[in-house]
Structures are given as structure tokens and as C-alpha cells.
Scaffold this motif. Structure first.
Motif, PDB file in Angstrom:
ATOM      1  N   ASP A  48      -1.609   3.754   5.266  1.00 36.00           N
ATOM      2  CA  ASP A  48      -1.983   3.738   3.855  1.00 36.00           C
ATOM      3  C   ASP A  48      -3.481   3.476   3.736  1.00 36.00           C
ATOM      4  O   ASP A  48      -3.942   2.346   3.924  1.00 36.00           O
ATOM      5  N   ILE A  89       1.598   6.565  -7.281  1.00 33.06           N
ATOM      6  CA  ILE A  89       2.947   5.976  -7.239  1.00 33.06           C
ATOM      7  C   ILE A  89       3.904   6.896  -6.473  1.00 33.06           C
ATOM      8  O   ILE A  89       4.673   6.440  -5.620  1.00 33.06           O
ATOM      9  N   GLU A  90       3.782   8.191  -6.749  1.00 33.50           N
ATOM     10  CA  GLU A  90       4.673   9.147  -6.070  1.00 33.50           C
ATOM     11  C   GLU A  90       4.475   9.071  -4.544  1.00 33.50           C
ATOM     12  O   GLU A  90       5.438   8.995  -3.772  1.00 33.50           O
ATOM     13  N   LEU A  98       3.218   6.542  -2.819  1.00 31.77           N
ATOM     14  CA  LEU A  98       3.612   5.223  -2.282  1.00 31.77           C
ATOM     15  C   LEU A  98       5.134   5.085  -2.197  1.00 31.77           C
ATOM     16  O   LEU A  98       5.660   4.490  -1.247  1.00 31.77           O
ATOM     17  N   ILE A  99       5.837   5.665  -3.166  1.00 26.28           N
ATOM     18  CA  ILE A  99       7.307   5.608  -3.104  1.00 26.28           C
ATOM     19  C   ILE A  99       7.794   6.344  -1.856  1.00 26.28           C
ATOM     20  O   ILE A  99       8.644   5.846  -1.111  1.00 26.28           O
ATOM     21  N   ASN A 133       6.830   4.219   1.260  1.00 28.44           N
ATOM     22  CA  ASN A 133       7.657   3.012   1.399  1.00 28.44           C
ATOM     23  C   ASN A 133       9.079   3.343   1.837  1.00 28.44           C
ATOM     24  O   ASN A 133       9.753   2.524   2.453  1.00 28.44           O
ATOM     25  N   GLY A 186      -2.442  -1.105  -3.985  1.00 31.67           N
ATOM     26  CA  GLY A 186      -1.676  -1.669  -5.097  1.00 31.67           C
ATOM     27  C   GLY A 186      -1.823  -3.173  -5.187  1.00 31.67           C
ATOM     28  O   GLY A 186      -1.391  -3.789  -6.162  1.00 31.67           O
ATOM     29  N   ASP A 240       0.935  -4.180  -7.929  1.00 29.41           N
ATOM     30  CA  ASP A 240       1.729  -3.214  -8.663  1.00 29.41           C
ATOM     31  C   ASP A 240       3.148  -3.180  -8.092  1.00 29.41           C
ATOM     32  O   ASP A 240       3.344  -3.391  -6.893  1.00 29.41           O
ATOM     33  N   THR A 241       4.123  -2.846  -8.929  1.00 30.65           N
ATOM     34  CA  THR A 241       5.512  -2.751  -8.457  1.00 30.65           C
ATOM     35  C   THR A 241       5.632  -1.785  -7.283  1.00 30.65           C
ATOM     36  O   THR A 241       6.466  -1.983  -6.404  1.00 30.65           O
ATOM     37  N   ASN A 242       4.817  -0.755  -7.294  1.00 30.83           N
ATOM     38  CA  ASN A 242       4.923   0.265  -6.239  1.00 30.83           C
ATOM     39  C   ASN A 242       3.913   0.061  -5.122  1.00 30.83           C
ATOM     40  O   ASN A 242       3.543   1.015  -4.432  1.00 30.83           O
ATOM     41  N   TYR A 291       4.262  -1.438   1.067  1.00 30.19           N
ATOM     42  CA  TYR A 291       4.845  -2.552   1.843  1.00 30.19           C
ATOM     43  C   TYR A 291       4.521  -2.322   3.317  1.00 30.19           C
ATOM     44  O   TYR A 291       5.108  -1.466   3.964  1.00 30.19           O
TER      45      TYR A 291
END
Ligand SMILES: NC(=O)C1=CN([C@@H]2O[C@H](COP(=O)(O)OP(=O)(O)OC[C@H]3O[C@@H](n4cnc5c(N)ncnc54)[C@H](O)[C@@H]3O)[C@@H](O)[C@H]2O)[C@@H](O)CC1
Ligand SMILES: Nc1ncnc2c1ncn2[C@@H]1O[C@H](COP(=O)(O)OP(=O)(O)O)[C@@H](O)[C@H]1O
Ligand SMILES: [K+]
Length: 463
Positions: free
Chosen positions: A113, A129-130, A132-133, A136, A150, A158-160, A163
Motif C-alpha cells: 500500500d 476506498i474501492e 483499499l477494500i 484488504n 487512511g 478511515d473505516t476503509n 490493514y
């Protein structure tokens, strides 16, 4: 002990002015550190996805792609193109090798990342976000370049957020990596030198990261000493006597010569602890608040505290009318958990906030409290404990989730009380008590749901 920084850009600039390093040289070292890590863990031909943002974090990722190309199967995803001059340069270099932007497809052995680092300055949008989803959701080893994308400078995320299994952070430790929530997000944290040794690159910082080698135990060196040489801790025993039994037992284990529980009525306690109705004349420190309830009336408490002994305060005392008066004392350690700290902030007029507002901004509220009460040592509990006094701050990241259980905090105040009783300064007692607490938890080699306060106390014997 390591230095922690809210912002490393002055260090980067100093790298240029003091050591005549160019940003490009530093970037090459950042990329090499990640390349070393990947080469050490993966065979040639492994697949590596590198997701690059438009700034210099993305440029680090592009430089990494160039260093790995030839040995590894590299997939590059560059959803925002290049904006910084170095990102343009690094992109030209990878394109010369035939690498270019492609959609994220399938799974990879390694996922890097390099979307955003210290330049993240607004909430993530749908494109990030797309990506990172998808990242993850993958099963390969996840490496964050500098910080997980994030994660903001204050440690909120951020929620997304990405990790990471491993975060390779550039030049020096960022404080944001040690917020309570970040412990969930960063994985193992490695610092990469950027062309000069970290020791040269860094300047002094008021924020420090504690390490296991900072532990200093109250080992006994005087062969002819006796129990009176090692202090006497008085633990005020409240409505829930168990809490003070735990604190007192921890203190005895951590070297205090004598421990007395102070109660109105006689209560059943372990044989090795003593019992008294008043503070013994030989007491050298007091622990107060754990399980206190409404056991003592105000006058009784006032008379117990009519002395200048060092104090460790926890739990119910923070809600007691007498607490404001106690804040005026010197030799004082407070060990609140976040909810209790919001009560302290309210009572002192520093802030009227809820727990989530505190947790999003722990560093700032600790600084505010310590500036208003420079004589008091604050231990703000959590997954990354913060210890502060005046303008000195320490983060202890060594605790484990096994500690998330009633009674763990009582052990901590017992350990700090033990060191206060043995003559340590409040700051030393807080730092060493917290280190012993977390390292004892690390010694628990059974299932992490099973640790009890007495298991923890037992492990104080073999630190
Ligand atoms: N300055 C130096 O000397 C060094 C910097 N390094 C790297 O450089 C990074 C910092 O680079 P930058 O300052 O260029 O910052 P970043 O690369 O972290 O991000 C900045 C870029 O992302 C955009 N951006 C910010 N938030 C966004 C969002 N939510 N959605 C979409 N775009 C967003 C900005 O507009 C800007 O273009 C560090 O984290 C580190 O990885 C390293 O190479 C080491 C040396
Ligand atoms: N997830 C976690 N990771 C590391 N340490 C934790 C975690 N959860 C709790 N702790 C530690 O456990 C202790 C809990 O204290 P506290 O909440 O006061 O409990 P109690 O008063 O019931 O003993 C604190 O020292 C805290 O830092
Ligand atoms: K990143």
C-alpha cells in the motif's frame, strides 16, 4: 526508548540541509528497505501488487517496483496518476521498464500500500476506498509504505483504512502509529533509515516510545537489608475488597517490604497482607480508589490522607468530591481508563467530551491535562498506554489484549504503588510499573482470553 514525531517533515528537510541528502536519495532508501523485506521473505517469481498514489508515497511504491522488477511479478495500480515531481520521475523510470497501471485482479503474494502517507489531508474518496477494500480482502502479506493509507496524523483512521501486517515507516516513528486504534491497523512496525542512521536523522522529541529493554526491576542489591528497607504500601480497601487485595498482592510481588489493606471493618484477606484501620506510621505510599465505592465517609478519607505520602489514584476516587483537592498534591500518579479520564477532564474544566472524542485525540488531551497539572503523573490506560508529566510523554505499546479484563487495572495500580513505596519518583514508578504490567502479560503463554489478575501477578516473578 525511541523518539516519536507528530510530523517528520522537519526531519526530512534537515536530511537535505544538514546531510546534503536529496529527497531522491531518501526515497531510494525508503524503497530499498521495502525491497529488502520482500526479498528476505519471498522467493523470486512471487507476485507483488503495488498500489501507488499520486504523491511521494506513491513514488516510494514506484521506486520499489523498479527495484523488484526482473525477479518478481510486479502489478502496478496507479489510480490517481502522478502529481509530485518525484512521482513523475519514478513513473517515467518504471514505464521505461515496461511497467504501467493495470486494474487490480486476482490475488497476490505481497500487497504493498503506497497510496497515501503523511500527505493524506482529506477523507478517502470512492476510488481509494474501492482499491483499499480489494487490497484488504486479499490473503497475501500486506505491507504499508510509511503509514497505512487512511491513517491520519492524530492517529484516527478511515473505516476503509489499509490493514497492514507490516508497516515500513520512513526515517522515524510517527506518533500516529501508536494511537489506541492504530494498534489494530499497523501490524509490526519497522523503521527504514533514509541514507543516514536514524540516530543522526532524528532531533529530540518530547514523545517517546517505550521498549522492553527500558524495564528496570526493583532487584535487591543490599545483602543486609530487611523488610523495612523496601517501603510499606497502604492500600485503601473499599466496598469491593477484591480490588485492593489484587493491588496489594501485586505490590508485594513487586518488592514492597510490607503491604497493609486499610479498612473500616475486618475483612478476609490473604495471609501475607496486613490489615489496619488507619494508615500505619511506617507507610511510605498509598494506593486509593480501586473498588472504593462509598465505603469511607469524607471525614474518614480526609483523615486517611492527612499526610504527604506519595499517592496512586485509580477508579472510584476520580468521581469522589475529594478528588479536586487531591490534585493539588505533589507525588501523585493517576491511572484512569478512558471513561475515567473524560470525568477528570470535565472536573478540571479542560474539556467536556465523550469517550470516543477522547480516543480520537488522546495525545492532545493528555498534553492539555499535563500542561494544566505539571506535578501530576498521568497514566492513560488503553491498548497503547500513555504516560505523561509536564512536557514529557511516553507510550507503552507492549500490552496485549489478554489484559482486557476486570482486575488488570488493579494490578497496574498495585505495581505503581509498589515502586512509589520503594522510593521511586512518580514518573519512574508509572513507567516501570506500566512496563512490568505489560511484559508480565506477554509472558502468559496460554490462550489470550484466559489471563486472570493473579496469573498476571504470578508473572511478575520472572520478568
Ligand atoms: N519528503 C521526503 O524527503 C521523503 C518522503 N517520503 C514519502 O513521501 C510521503 C509523503 O509524500 P507527499 O507529501 O507527496 O504525500 P502523499 O504521497 O502521502 O499524498 C499526497 C498526495 O495525495 C493527495 N491526497 C491526499 N489525500 C487524498 C485523498 N483522500 N484522496 C485522494 N488524494 C489525496 C494529495 O493531493 C497529494 O497529491 C511519505 O509518506 C513517504 O512515503 C519517503 O520517500 C522518504 C523521503
Ligand atoms: N486491548 C488491550 N491491549 C493492551 N492492554 C489492554 C487492552 N485492554 C486493556 N488493557 C490494559 O488492561 C488494564 C485495564 O484496566 P481497567 O480498565 O482499569 O480495568 P480494571 O479497573 O477492571 O482492572 C489497563 O492497564 C489497560 O491498559
Ligand atoms: K501508505
Amino acid at each position: 526508548m525511541q523518539n516519536l514525531y507528530l510530523d517528520v517533515s522537519p526531519l526530512d528537510q534537515r536530511g537535505v540541509t544538514k546531510f546534503a541528502l536529496s529527497e531522491e536519495v531518501m526515497m531510494e532508501h525508503a524503497a530499498m528497505a521495502m525491497a529488502h523485506l520482500i526479498r528476505a521473505r519471498f522467493n523470486a517469481n512471487s507476485s507483488v501488487l503495488i498500489v501507488c498514489g499520486s504523491g511521494n508515497n506513491g513514488a516510494d511504491g514506484l521506486a520499489l517496483a523498479r527495484l523488484l522488477e526482473g525477479d518478481f511479478h510486479i502489478s502496478l495500480h496507479i489510480p490517481f496518476g502522478a502529481s509530485s515531481p518525484l512521482a513523475h520521475l519514478q513513473r517515467d523510470r518504471v514505464e521505461a521498464l515496461g511497467l504501467k497501471h493495470a486494474p487490480i485482479e486476482g490475488d497476490y503474494d505481497v500487497i504493498v500500500d503506497a497510496l497515501f502517507g503523511s500527505g493524506l489531508n482529506r477523507p478517502l474518496g470512492p476510488t481509494a476506498i474501492e482499491a483499499l477494500i480489494l487490497m484488504n480482502g486479499m490473503s497475501g502479506l500486506k505491507i504499508a509504505c510509511d503509514v497505512p493509507s487512511g491513517l491520519y496524523a492524530e492517529g484516527t483512521f478511515d473505516t476503509n483504512v489499509f490493514y497492514a501486517d507490516i508497516t515500513v515507516t520512513m526515517g522515524a516513528y510517527k506518533r500516529s502509529l501508536f494511537s489506541d486504534g492504530a494498534k489494530e491497523v499497523c501490524g509490526e512496525i519497522i523503521v527504514a533509515d533514509l541514507g543516514v542512521h536514524k540516530k543522526r536523522y532524528e532531533t529530540p522529541s518530547p514523545w517517546k516510545l517505550l521498549e522492553s529493554q527500558d524495564l528496570s526491576l526493583p532487584n535487591r542489591i543490599r545483602a543486609s537489608s530487611h523488610k523495612g528497607s523496601y517501603g510499606h504500601l497502604a492500600v485503601v480497601c473499599g466496598e469491593k475488597a477484591g480490588a485492593s487485595v489484587i493491588a496489594g498482592s501485586a505490590a508485594l510481588r513487586f518488592g514492597t517490604g510490607l503491604v497493609s489493606l486499610i479498612s473500616n471493618e475486618n475483612v478476609t484477606i490473604p495471609y501475607e497482607l496486613m490489615q489496619s484501620h488507619s494508615i500505619p506510621s511506617t507507610a511510605t505510599a498509598i494506593a486509593l480508589g480501586m473498588g472504593l465505592g462509598v465505603e469511607f465517609c469524607d471525614d474518614e478519607l480526609s483523615s486517611l490522607l492527612d499526610n504527604t505520602l506519595p499517592l496512586v489514584l485509580d477508579a472510584d476516587i476520580f468521581y469522589h468530591p475529594m478528588f479536586s483537592k487531591l490534585l493539588k498534591r505533589t507525588s501523585l500518579v493517576l491511572t484512569p481508563h478512558p471513561k475515567e479520564f473524560t470525568q477528570i477532564l470535565r472536573l478540571t474544566g479542560i474539556a467536556d467530551i465523550d469517550v470516543s472524542a477522547l480516543q480520537s485525540n488522546r495525545f492532545t488531551y493528555v498534553e492539555k491535562f499535563c500542561s494544566a497539572y505539571p506535578n501530576t503523573v498521568l497514566v492513560l490506560k488503553g491498548s497503547n498506554v500513555i504516560i505523561g508529566q509536564g512536557e514529557e510523554f511516553y507510550i507503552n505499546p507492549l500490552g496485549t489484549v489478554a489484559l482486557a479484563k476486570g482486575g488488570s487495572g488493579d494490578v497496574l495500580s498495585g505495581l505503581i504503588g509498589a515502586l512509589l513505596a520503594q522510593g521511586n519518583t512518580p514518573l519512574e514508578a508509572a513507567i516501570q510499573g506500566s512496563l512490568a504490567h505489560t511484559l508480565a502479560a506477554q509472558k502468559f503463554d496460554k490462550n489470550n482470553y484466559a489471563l486472570t489478575p493473579f496469573d498476571l501477578i504470578e508473572r511478575i516473578t520472572c520478568l
